[in-house]
Structures are given as structure tokens and as C-alpha cells.
Scaffold this motif. Structure first.
Motif, mmCIF file in Angstrom:
data_model
loop_
_atom_site.group_PDB
_atom_site.id
_atom_site.type_symbol
_atom_site.label_atom_id
_atom_site.label_comp_id
_atom_site.label_asym_id
_atom_site.label_seq_id
_atom_site.Cartn_x
_atom_site.Cartn_y
_atom_site.Cartn_z
ATOM 1 N N ASP A 8 0.818 -1.215 0.000
ATOM 2 C CA ASP A 8 0.000 0.000 0.000
ATOM 3 C C ASP A 8 0.853 1.267 0.000
ATOM 4 O O ASP A 8 0.733 2.122 0.863
ATOM 5 C CB ASP A 8 -0.975 -0.048 1.188
ATOM 6 C CG ASP A 8 -1.999 -1.154 0.998
ATOM 7 O OD1 ASP A 8 -3.045 -0.888 0.408
ATOM 8 O OD2 ASP A 8 -1.703 -2.307 1.397
ATOM 9 N N ASP A 49 -2.034 -1.809 -4.188
ATOM 10 C CA ASP A 49 -2.236 -0.369 -4.012
ATOM 11 C C ASP A 49 -0.877 0.307 -4.149
ATOM 12 O O ASP A 49 -0.434 1.087 -3.307
ATOM 13 C CB ASP A 49 -2.933 -0.024 -2.694
ATOM 14 C CG ASP A 49 -4.440 -0.308 -2.740
ATOM 15 O OD1 ASP A 49 -4.931 -0.734 -3.794
ATOM 16 O OD2 ASP A 49 -5.108 -0.093 -1.713
ATOM 17 N N ASN A 79 -6.668 -2.656 -5.409
ATOM 18 C CA ASN A 79 -7.850 -2.003 -5.971
ATOM 19 C C ASN A 79 -7.535 -0.635 -6.564
ATOM 20 O O ASN A 79 -8.228 -0.162 -7.451
ATOM 21 C CB ASN A 79 -8.961 -1.892 -4.918
ATOM 22 C CG ASN A 79 -8.483 -1.382 -3.584
ATOM 23 O OD1 ASN A 79 -7.635 -2.008 -2.954
ATOM 24 N ND2 ASN A 79 -9.008 -0.255 -3.151
ATOM 25 N N HIS A 151 -3.372 -8.973 -2.478
ATOM 26 C CA HIS A 151 -3.730 -7.667 -1.905
ATOM 27 C C HIS A 151 -4.908 -7.771 -0.927
ATOM 28 O O HIS A 151 -4.813 -7.340 0.216
ATOM 29 C CB HIS A 151 -4.064 -6.660 -3.013
ATOM 30 C CG HIS A 151 -4.407 -5.307 -2.470
ATOM 31 N ND1 HIS A 151 -3.463 -4.506 -1.848
ATOM 32 C CD2 HIS A 151 -5.585 -4.624 -2.407
ATOM 33 C CE1 HIS A 151 -4.045 -3.379 -1.444
ATOM 34 N NE2 HIS A 151 -5.324 -3.429 -1.767
ATOM 35 N N HIS A 191 -3.788 -4.178 1.849
ATOM 36 C CA HIS A 191 -5.115 -3.570 1.767
ATOM 37 C C HIS A 191 -5.590 -2.963 3.084
ATOM 38 O O HIS A 191 -6.262 -1.943 3.082
ATOM 39 C CB HIS A 191 -6.130 -4.594 1.253
ATOM 40 C CG HIS A 191 -7.493 -4.048 0.954
ATOM 41 N ND1 HIS A 191 -7.701 -3.025 0.052
ATOM 42 C CD2 HIS A 191 -8.736 -4.393 1.431
ATOM 43 C CE1 HIS A 191 -9.016 -2.775 -0.025
ATOM 44 N NE2 HIS A 191 -9.657 -3.581 0.801
HETATM 45 FE FE LIG Z 1 -6.555 -1.746 -1.171
#
Ligand SMILES: [Fe+2]
Ligand SMILES: [Fe+2]
Length: 259
Positions: A8, A49, A79, A151, A191
Motif C-alpha cells: 500500500d 495499491d 484495488n 492484496h 489492503h
Molecule cells: Fe486496497
């Protein structure tokens, strides 16, 4: 074997800040810390991410920072990522599959399965039938222990807001892992922007902090969702062929003392 998990990183356009924090500066500090203290790691896996909006210029910025890592690295989409821009930005990454970016990495001690759970336009993730069949084939053919990286969390973490954007329909995936219990030793995910650990059906699961902003536990049962400036960190994974060990390391400047 030592592996590094970074997650992330949420890089934006040059100079772009996220919740008042500078993701590029944070990642640079993280990379410098990894190089200073864990340059002997075999591989660094960045579990999604990677950038904020999925643009080519964001991935170019990511590449600039990650190219300073002392060890090879592999990337997993989250995402916030975009498959086509990720593939275009890292053409030498040997990303497998036309429609998804699963990767299988052989090391002397383990097979690493790096999974693509990205669903365009969604915060939650998915493993469709095609992606599941790929995983099933790799699990069947590997003669080594398997470490899985992805993720989205395939298990609930007890933080209501984050549990509303998990890996959707995790049942078939968890059932597949269960059939390979003993071979599958651990599942590492991102995530959730914070460390979390659990064991389910004899398999360990864990996540690491983000490198930039974290997700607060404040209001976790009420469904509140707060980003926070708790320290960023990364995971140091040790695997001796039998036992998986997972350390969390904050990388912000910290004094150390002789004991
Ligand atoms: Fe995420
Ligand atoms: Fe994230």
C-alpha cells in the motif's frame, strides 16, 4: 530465506500528498531502511495499491524509487491499481496471464504465488474461476512449500469498514488452500494498512502496515473508517523450510541503544 513485504505504497503524481502525508518520501525512506538492514533478502514483494489512481506517470515514479532496492522486487495489483498501466510501466516483470497478473516465483525453499485480486472499479477483490484454476494448477505442480501473496484479505479482520471491502466470495479459494494444507504455509496480504495475524484451518495469515497512511482501529466495531499517521512499516519474512516467521519493522527515524 528472507523475504520483504511492502504494501500500500499509494504513490500519487509528483508532489501529491495523501491525507497530508507524502507517499513518495515515505517509500524512499522505506527503501533506504530495507537496503541498510535487509539487503540480504532474496526478494521484495509489494502487495498492491502500488499507486493511487493507476496512471502511467505514477508507475514511472514508483519504478524510480523501487529501482533503488538492493534486491529484486515483484508487484501485485490492488484495488487502486490499473492492470494495463502496470503492465506498460513494468514490461520486464513477466506478469503471467492475459486477463490477470498472477505470478509464480520459484525460490530454492518455496514456491511463491503472487495473486491478482483486482476488480476494475471496485474496492473489494475477486478470484474468478479462471484465476482460481491457475492457482489450483500451480498448487498441484509445486513440490515445494507454497507462500501466497495477495492484496485483498481472504479472511475477516474484525474491522467492520475494511471487512466490507474484502476478497469477495473467498469460499472456493479457502477451500482450495485447505486441500493443500501442509503445502500452503502462509498467506500474506495488504489492503488493510495495518498489521494483523490469524490462523485459519491450519494456515497462517498476516498483513503489514502501509508505507504511507495507516487505517486506525478507532471505531472498528462501529464501522468507522479513519486513516491515520501511525508509523509506516514493512514485513521481514523468515522461512527455514519448516517455519514461517513474520516481523514488522517501522522505518521512520528511530534511535537504537546498546543493550
Ligand atoms: Fe486496497
Ligand atoms: Fe491501500
Amino acid at each position: 530465506m528472507k523475504l520483504i513485504q511492502v504494501s500500500d505504497t499509494h504513490l500519487g503524481e509528483p508532489g501529491e500528498r495523501v491525507f497530508g502525508l507524502d507517499p513518495a518520501a515515505a517509500l524512499e525512506q522505506c527503501v533506504a531502511h530495507i537496503n541498510a538492514h535487509h539487503a540480504d533478502a532474496a526478494l521484495c514483494v509489494v502487495t498492491g495499491d502500488l499507486v493511487n489512481a493507476g496512471t502511467g506517470s505514477e508507475y514511472a515514479g514508483l519504478k524510480r524509487v523501487l529501482s533503488r532496492l538492493a534486491m529484486p522486487y515483484r508487484l501485485i495489483p490492488g484495488n487502486h491499481d490499473a492492470r494495463d498501466a502496470l503492465k506498460a510501466g513494468f514490461p520486464d516483470m513477466r506478469l503471467e496471464g492475459k486477463d490477470f497478473l498472477h505470478q509464480s516465483v520459484e525460490t530454492p525453499d518455496a514456491t511463491l504465488l503472487l495473486l491478482d485480486t483486482h476488480e476494475p472499479g471496485k474496492e473489494s477483490g475477486r478470484i474468478c474461476d479462471g484465476r482460481l484454476a491457475w492457482i489450483e494448477a500451480r498448487l498441484a505442480e509445486s513440490a515445494k512449500p507454497v507462500l501466497v501473496f495477495m492484496h485483498h484479505p481472504p479472511v475477516a479482520i474484525g474491522h467492520q469498514a475494511m471487512d466490507r471491502m474484502p476478497l469477495r466470495n473467498p469460499g472456493p479459494f479457502l477451500e482450495l488452500l485447505g486441500r493443500h494444507r501442509g503445502k500452503v504455509r502462509h498467506v500474506f496480504f495488504g489492503h488493510v494498512h495495518r498489521p494483523f495475524f490469524t490462523v485459519l484451518d491450519g494456515i497462517g495469515y498476516s498483513s503489514v502496515p502501509g508505507t504511507c497512511h495507516q487505517i486506525s482501529l478507532i471505531g472498528m466495531e462501529r464501522g468507522d473508517l479513519y486513516a491515520s499517521s501511525e508509523p509506516g512499516g514493512y514485513g521481514v519474512i523468515l522461512f527455514d523450510g519448516v517455519r514461517v516467521g513474520v516481523h514488522m519493522q517501522a522505518f521512520a527515524d528511530a534511535a537504537v541503544f546498546d543493550v
